[in-house]
Design a protein around this motif. Structure first.
Motif, PDB file in Angstrom:
ATOM      1  N   SER A   1      27.787  56.929  48.677  1.00 15.97           N
ATOM      2  CA  SER A   1      26.671  56.673  47.757  1.00 15.97           C
ATOM      3  C   SER A   1      27.159  55.975  46.495  1.00 15.97           C
ATOM      4  N   VAL A   2      28.327  56.379  45.996  1.00 14.12           N
ATOM      5  CA  VAL A   2      28.900  55.725  44.812  1.00 14.12           C
ATOM      6  C   VAL A   2      29.123  54.242  45.085  1.00 14.12           C
ATOM      7  N   ILE A   3      29.666  53.933  46.255  1.00 16.94           N
ATOM      8  CA  ILE A   3      29.954  52.538  46.602  1.00 16.94           C
ATOM      9  C   ILE A   3      28.655  51.745  46.749  1.00 16.94           C
ATOM     10  N   ARG A   4      27.661  52.325  47.415  1.00 17.79           N
ATOM     11  CA  ARG A   4      26.390  51.610  47.597  1.00 17.79           C
ATOM     12  C   ARG A   4      25.714  51.342  46.253  1.00 17.79           C
ATOM     13  N   LEU A   5      25.705  52.334  45.390  1.00 17.51           N
ATOM     14  CA  LEU A   5      25.076  52.149  44.078  1.00 17.51           C
ATOM     15  C   LEU A   5      25.835  51.125  43.242  1.00 17.51           C
ATOM     16  N   ALA A   6      27.173  51.129  43.346  1.00 19.84           N
ATOM     17  CA  ALA A   6      27.968  50.145  42.613  1.00 19.84           C
ATOM     18  C   ALA A   6      27.689  48.733  43.123  1.00 19.84           C
ATOM     19  N   GLU A   7      27.519  48.594  44.430  1.00 19.42           N
ATOM     20  CA  GLU A   7      27.193  47.286  44.997  1.00 19.42           C
ATOM     21  C   GLU A   7      25.833  46.800  44.518  1.00 19.42           C
TER      22      GLU A   7
ATOM     23  N   ALA B   1      24.463  47.623  41.693  1.00 19.26           N
ATOM     24  CA  ALA B   1      24.662  47.254  40.285  1.00 19.26           C
ATOM     25  C   ALA B   1      25.292  45.876  40.169  1.00 19.26           C
ATOM     26  N   ARG B   2      26.317  45.602  40.989  1.00 16.76           N
ATOM     27  CA  ARG B   2      26.989  44.287  40.922  1.00 16.76           C
ATOM     28  C   ARG B   2      26.020  43.176  41.281  1.00 16.76           C
ATOM     29  N   GLN B   3      25.273  43.371  42.359  1.00 19.76           N
ATOM     30  CA  GLN B   3      24.369  42.316  42.813  1.00 19.76           C
ATOM     31  C   GLN B   3      23.195  42.101  41.864  1.00 19.76           C
ATOM     32  N   SER B   4      22.914  43.092  41.031  1.00 20.08           N
ATOM     33  CA  SER B   4      21.843  42.929  40.046  1.00 20.08           C
ATOM     34  C   SER B   4      22.364  42.439  38.706  1.00 20.08           C
ATOM     35  N   GLY B   5      23.638  41.999  38.687  1.00 15.00           N
ATOM     36  CA  GLY B   5      24.207  41.419  37.483  1.00 15.00           C
ATOM     37  C   GLY B   5      24.904  42.408  36.567  1.00 15.00           C
ATOM     38  N   LYS B   6      25.221  43.607  37.049  1.00 11.15           N
ATOM     39  CA  LYS B   6      25.871  44.627  36.225  1.00 11.15           C
ATOM     40  C   LYS B   6      27.231  44.975  36.815  1.00 11.15           C
ATOM     41  N   ALA B   7      28.098  43.954  36.922  1.00 10.76           N
ATOM     42  CA  ALA B   7      29.393  44.147  37.574  1.00 10.76           C
ATOM     43  C   ALA B   7      30.321  45.039  36.770  1.00 10.76           C
ATOM     44  N   VAL B   8      30.242  44.993  35.450  1.00  9.77           N
ATOM     45  CA  VAL B   8      31.097  45.861  34.634  1.00  9.77           C
ATOM     46  C   VAL B   8      30.777  47.327  34.920  1.00  9.77           C
TER      47      VAL B   8
ATOM     48  N   VAL C   1      34.013  40.031  37.189  1.00  4.70           N
ATOM     49  CA  VAL C   1      34.140  40.210  35.737  1.00  4.70           C
ATOM     50  C   VAL C   1      35.474  39.736  35.151  1.00  4.70           C
ATOM     51  N   LEU C   2      36.479  39.503  35.998  1.00  3.97           N
ATOM     52  CA  LEU C   2      37.779  39.097  35.463  1.00  3.97           C
ATOM     53  C   LEU C   2      37.793  37.610  35.121  1.00  3.97           C
ATOM     54  N   PRO C   3      38.570  37.222  34.100  1.00  2.00           N
ATOM     55  CA  PRO C   3      38.763  35.791  33.834  1.00  2.00           C
ATOM     56  C   PRO C   3      39.623  35.161  34.917  1.00  2.00           C
ATOM     57  N   GLU C   4      39.624  33.837  34.958  1.00  2.00           N
ATOM     58  CA  GLU C   4      40.303  33.128  36.048  1.00  2.00           C
ATOM     59  C   GLU C   4      41.779  33.472  36.169  1.00  2.00           C
ATOM     60  N   GLU C   5      42.454  33.646  35.027  1.00  2.00           N
ATOM     61  CA  GLU C   5      43.891  33.887  35.082  1.00  2.00           C
ATOM     62  C   GLU C   5      44.251  35.246  35.671  1.00  2.00           C
TER      63      GLU C   5
ATOM     64  N   ALA D   1      19.143  34.903  44.953  1.00  2.00           N
ATOM     65  CA  ALA D   1      19.079  36.266  45.478  1.00  2.00           C
ATOM     66  C   ALA D   1      19.755  37.264  44.554  1.00  2.00           C
ATOM     67  N   ALA D   2      20.646  36.799  43.692  1.00  2.00           N
ATOM     68  CA  ALA D   2      21.337  37.664  42.732  1.00  2.00           C
ATOM     69  C   ALA D   2      21.434  36.914  41.404  1.00  2.00           C
ATOM     70  N   PRO D   3      21.338  37.616  40.271  1.00  2.00           N
ATOM     71  CA  PRO D   3      21.304  36.945  38.962  1.00  2.00           C
ATOM     72  C   PRO D   3      22.498  36.028  38.691  1.00  2.00           C
ATOM     73  N   GLN D   4      23.707  36.425  39.145  1.00  2.00           N
ATOM     74  CA  GLN D   4      24.875  35.594  38.838  1.00  2.00           C
ATOM     75  C   GLN D   4      24.803  34.212  39.474  1.00  2.00           C
ATOM     76  N   TRP D   5      24.006  34.102  40.566  1.00  2.00           N
ATOM     77  CA  TRP D   5      23.888  32.796  41.198  1.00  2.00           C
ATOM     78  C   TRP D   5      23.104  31.810  40.344  1.00  2.00           C
ATOM     79  N   GLN D   6      22.286  32.313  39.440  1.00  2.00           N
ATOM     80  CA  GLN D   6      21.599  31.417  38.508  1.00  2.00           C
ATOM     81  C   GLN D   6      22.617  30.715  37.619  1.00  2.00           C
ATOM     82  N   VAL D   7      23.633  31.474  37.172  1.00  2.00           N
ATOM     83  CA  VAL D   7      24.698  30.889  36.347  1.00  2.00           C
ATOM     84  C   VAL D   7      25.522  29.906  37.168  1.00  2.00           C
ATOM     85  N   ILE D   8      25.915  30.337  38.365  1.00  2.00           N
ATOM     86  CA  ILE D   8      26.737  29.481  39.234  1.00  2.00           C
ATOM     87  C   ILE D   8      26.040  28.149  39.491  1.00  2.00           C
TER      88      ILE D   8
END
Length: 355
Positions: free
Chosen positions: A75-81, A83-90, A134-138, A276-283
């Motif tokens: 359940s923790v993993i599903r809820l985290a997924e 959250a990530r897909q809704s733009g709350k990766a942190v 959430v990590l920078p490229e480096e 389908a996910a908020p981050q794709w708007q940025v991409i």
């Protein structure tokens, strides 16, 4: 007790000192004239000597907490997924890290039960993908390390769908870490392993992106054609297989292959709805900015990149900010460069404590 002493070259007196007992008591235990103490006493012996608790007929006091954590791990993993897909990766990283750390510690002690091995792989994979958001490229190689550790387990469990999903996600993190050859290889495996059309379409979408960035035009074209065919036949849409994402991947690949006019035509084509996910708007906005800048439309490029910068900062997507800054630098768009750098500084300040 005797086996422990002999394997560690210790005397009865030395073991007694470690445990805080009288040496005569150790001698009586070894001669079976005395039994170790009550439950608390046996746990004390196991803890001080580093022995598995079950060898002394008791359970680890941590086992109950661990069992409860495992019960809710999925359940923790599903809820985290979600959250990530809704733009709350942190927030997803913050939820996944304690679970992954606990499972890793258990595995390092050699105490991970068979039924929790898949949970360990799932936690590794979810954490790696969230870190890759959430990590920078480096630092993106760290995300690829986590998804790679998940793949090591996925290759040895009889869960084909999980293996396909892990190959897709690991391949994508390898691409983001600039390991294009390995990324394409993993994603080709994912296409071959995926049994359901949506999973295969997701793998083809990521393969098209990796092949385009690697300059492999034929593989890029074949993957895009595969995506289009699946969409045309009514395959169920997902986060990756949908008209919006395929359009962005198509345009981005064409631009990477030096085909700016075709990329612009793809972007100027029919509107394809919302991502389908908020981050794709940025991409998509970064890609649009790159294509417009390469086509000479400075005003359109600046508008797209400024939009991407604002949304990437809000969504805490540092490597998309870095993409936007590079695109603005190549296009000589000073306002977008300055806005991107300022947003990146602010974002690094916010993420520093978690890093």
């Amino acid at each position: 007790m005797r086996a422990y002493r002999q394997s560690n070259h210790l005397s009865q007196a030395a073991v007694a000192q470690i445990l805080g007992y009288d040496p005569s008591y150790i001698a009586m235990i070894e001669k079976r004239k005395r039994e170790p103490g009550d439950v608390a006493g046996r746990r004390h012996i196991a803890r001080r000597l580093g022995l598995p608790y079950h060898l002394l007929g008791v359970t680890d006091p941590d086992d109950g907490d661990f069992a409860a954590m495992v019960q809710f791990g999925d359940s923790v993993i599903r809820l985290a997924e979600i959250a990530r897909q809704s733009g709350k990766a942190v927030e997803a990283v913050n939820e996944l890290w304690p679970l992954a750390a606990r499972l890793e510690a258990r595995a390092a002690e050699g105490r991970l039960e068979p039924d929790t091995v898949l949970l360990l792989a799932s936690a590794r994979l979810a954490l790696g993908v969230s870190l890759g958001t959430v990590l920078p490229e480096e630092r993106l190689n760290g995300a690829a390390v986590w998804t790679g550790k998940a793949l090591m387990v996925a290759q040895h469990v009889e869960e084909t769908s999980f293996l396909a999903h892990t190959l897709r996600m690991h391949g994508n993190e390898l691409r983001k870490a600039n390991r294009s050859r390995a990324a394409v290889a993993r994603l080709e495996q994912a296409v071959a392993v995926s049994a359901d059309p949506t999973g295969r379409g997701s793998a083809l979408t990521l393969l098209a992106r990796a092949a385009g960035e690697a300059g492999r035009g034929d593989e890029f074209a074949a993957a895009i054609d595969g995506c289009r065919r699946l969409l045309d036949t009514g395959t169920e849409h997902g986060i990756l297989l949908n008209p919006f994402t395929v359009r962005e991947v198509h345009a981005r690949g064409l631009l990477a292959l030096g085909r700016q006019r075709e990329a612009l035509r793809v972007l100027d084509g029919d509107r394809v709805g919302e991502p389908a996910a908020p981050q794709w708007q940025v991409i998509e906005r970064v890609t649009a900015g790159e294509v417009l800048a390469a086509s000479g439309d400075r005003d359109g490029a600046s508008e797209a990149l400024l939009n991407a910068v604002a949304t990437a900062e809000y969504r805490r997507l540092p490597h998309q900010l870095q993409r936007a800054i590079r695109a603005a630098e190549r296009g000589g768009l000073a306002a977008a460069v300055d806005a991107g750098r300022a947003a990146l500084r602010r974002l690094r300040g916010l993420l520093a404590p978690a890093a």
